[in-house]
Design an enzyme around this catalytic site. Structure first.
Site, PDB file in Angstrom:
ATOM      1  CG  ASP A  66      11.855  27.649  50.009  1.00  0.00           C
ATOM      2  OD1 ASP A  66      10.691  27.244  50.191  1.00  0.00           O
ATOM      3  OD2 ASP A  66      12.503  27.433  48.963  1.00  0.00           O
ATOM      4  CB  SER A  67       6.760  29.501  52.156  1.00  0.00           C
ATOM      5  OG  SER A  67       6.837  28.850  53.409  1.00  0.00           O
ATOM      6  CG  ASP A 105      12.057  24.304  52.402  1.00  0.00           C
ATOM      7  OD1 ASP A 105      12.154  23.103  52.103  1.00  0.00           O
ATOM      8  OD2 ASP A 105      11.033  24.988  52.199  1.00  0.00           O
ATOM      9  CE  LYS A 135       9.733  21.420  52.126  1.00  0.00           C
ATOM     10  NZ  LYS A 135       9.939  22.063  50.818  1.00  0.00           N
ATOM     11  CD  GLU A 137      11.066  23.627  45.920  1.00  0.00           C
ATOM     12  OE1 GLU A 137      11.162  23.879  44.698  1.00  0.00           O
ATOM     13  OE2 GLU A 137      10.544  24.403  46.738  1.00  0.00           O
ATOM     14  CD  GLU A 204       3.693  23.372  47.021  1.00  0.00           C
ATOM     15  OE1 GLU A 204       4.835  23.144  47.458  1.00  0.00           O
ATOM     16  OE2 GLU A 204       3.208  24.525  46.954  1.00  0.00           O
TER      17      GLU A 204
HETATM   18  O1  KIV Z   1       8.345  26.436  51.822  1.00  0.00           O
HETATM   19  C1  KIV Z   1       7.350  25.870  52.288  1.00  0.00           C
HETATM   20  O2  KIV Z   1       6.647  26.392  53.165  1.00  0.00           O
HETATM   21  C2  KIV Z   1       7.021  24.557  51.773  1.00  0.00           C
HETATM   22  C3  KIV Z   1       5.715  23.965  52.179  1.00  0.00           C
HETATM   23  C4  KIV Z   1       4.618  24.702  51.575  1.00  0.00           C
HETATM   24  C5  KIV Z   1       5.652  22.512  51.899  1.00  0.00           C
HETATM   25  O3  KIV Z   1       7.779  23.987  51.050  1.00  0.00           O
END
Ligand code: KIV
Length: 294
Positions: A66-67, A105, A135, A137, A204
């Site tokens: 989600d970056s 994510d 993924k 959090e 992280e």
């Molecule tokens: O959103 C993302 O890119 C991440 C990675 C930095 C692990 O969660």
């Protein structure tokens, strides 16, 4: 690793790979046996089809992080990222890859409400993208959800330590675990995620000692970002690693300086357009019968 080639003669969007087997959840989970990972797991982020094609042969996992909110959309954080964005980019990355396991994510607000909400969102992501894992959090607070998803056929990657979706609670993106209480909490989070059934987890922004304890304490492979070489694998945001941004966080190593190279290429193009030296006859369609460039 399987050998792959991309046939770009027919379409930019459709790779024609030499048939190869994609990495699976059991194959990646199995990399860590009796607490030891012989071959570190290689993960990079990807948000687009073409980047996925380029990274795929070199990676065990591609993460549609989600970056992308910040990297692709210029948003101030990952908070505004939507399920629609994750599904669109996830599908593009699956289309551009054939070797790496693709994980997507879960964006903020799509899973924290209840295990049922998480399953609804995760199943939508899996159906619309074709990805093999999601993924999310959170540590102890997300353990019930991770167990609920895992038991229903949704492979989950956990994410503990610095959790960017909690930026408003944390007050920034600094390294976590400098205080003893927080270090203990990160370890407890990692153990909870592990016991809940996550097949691997991202850790992280933590001190080396915490990364080391986490990696030694959980059965699942630990993928570090800003978490020292003690982990079972590493992940970076690809655009950081390629040098596309001005700022390089401490934990990032730049393997290229693409921002400068793109600037130089754009400047050369602009100069040639302005001086009318591009296009030349080489880039111009010739009339029928006349050879190209003549
Ligand atoms: O959103 C993302 O890119 C991440 C990675 C930095 C692990 O969660």
């Amino acid at each position: 690793m399987s050998k792959v080639t991309i046939d770009t003669s027919t379409s930019r969007a459709t790779p024609t790979p030499v048939p190869g087997k994609r990495m699976t959840v059991p194959s990646l989970r199995g990399r860590k046996a009796d607490g030891i990972t012989q071959e570190p797991i290689v993960m990079l982020t990807a948000y687009t089809m073409r980047m996925a094609q380029l990274l795929d042969p070199h990676c065990d996992m591609l993460l549609v992080g989600d970056s992308l909110g910040q990297v692709i959309y210029g948003l101030p954080s990952t908070i505004p990222v939507s399920l629609e964005m994750m599904c669109a980019h996830g599908a593009a990355v699956v289309r551009g890859s054939w070797h790496a396991l693709v994980a997507v994510d879960m964006p903020f607000g799509s899973y924290e409400g209840s295990p049922g909400q998480a399953f609804e969102s995760a199943s939508r992501v899996m159906k619309e993208t074709g990805c093999a894992a999601v993924k999310l959090e959170g540590g102890e607070a997300m353990a019930e959800t991770i167990a609920f998803l895992s038991k229903r056929g949704v492979p989950v990657i956990g994410h503990v330590g610095l959790t960017p979706q909690a930026v408003n609670m944390l007050g920034g993106y600094g390294a976590r675990g400098r205080e003893t209480a927080e270090a203990k909490k990160i370890l407890a989070d990692a153990k909870a995620v592990d016991q809940a059934g996550a097949f691997c987890m991202v850790v992280e922004g933590v001190l080396e000692e915490i990364a080391s304890q986490v990696t030694a304490s959980v059965a699942a492979p630990v993928i570090g970002i800003g978490a020292s070489p003690q982990c079972d694998g590493q992940v970076l945001v690809t655009e950081d690693m390629l040098g596309l941004f001005e700022r390089t966080p401490r934990f990032v190593k730049r393997y290229d300086d693409l921002a400068a190279r793109i600037g130089e290429a754009a400047a050369a193009y602009a100069a040639e357009v302005r001086s009318r030296s591009f296009p030349t006859a080489d880039q111009t369609y010739p009339p029928k019968g006349r050879p190209k460039g003549a």
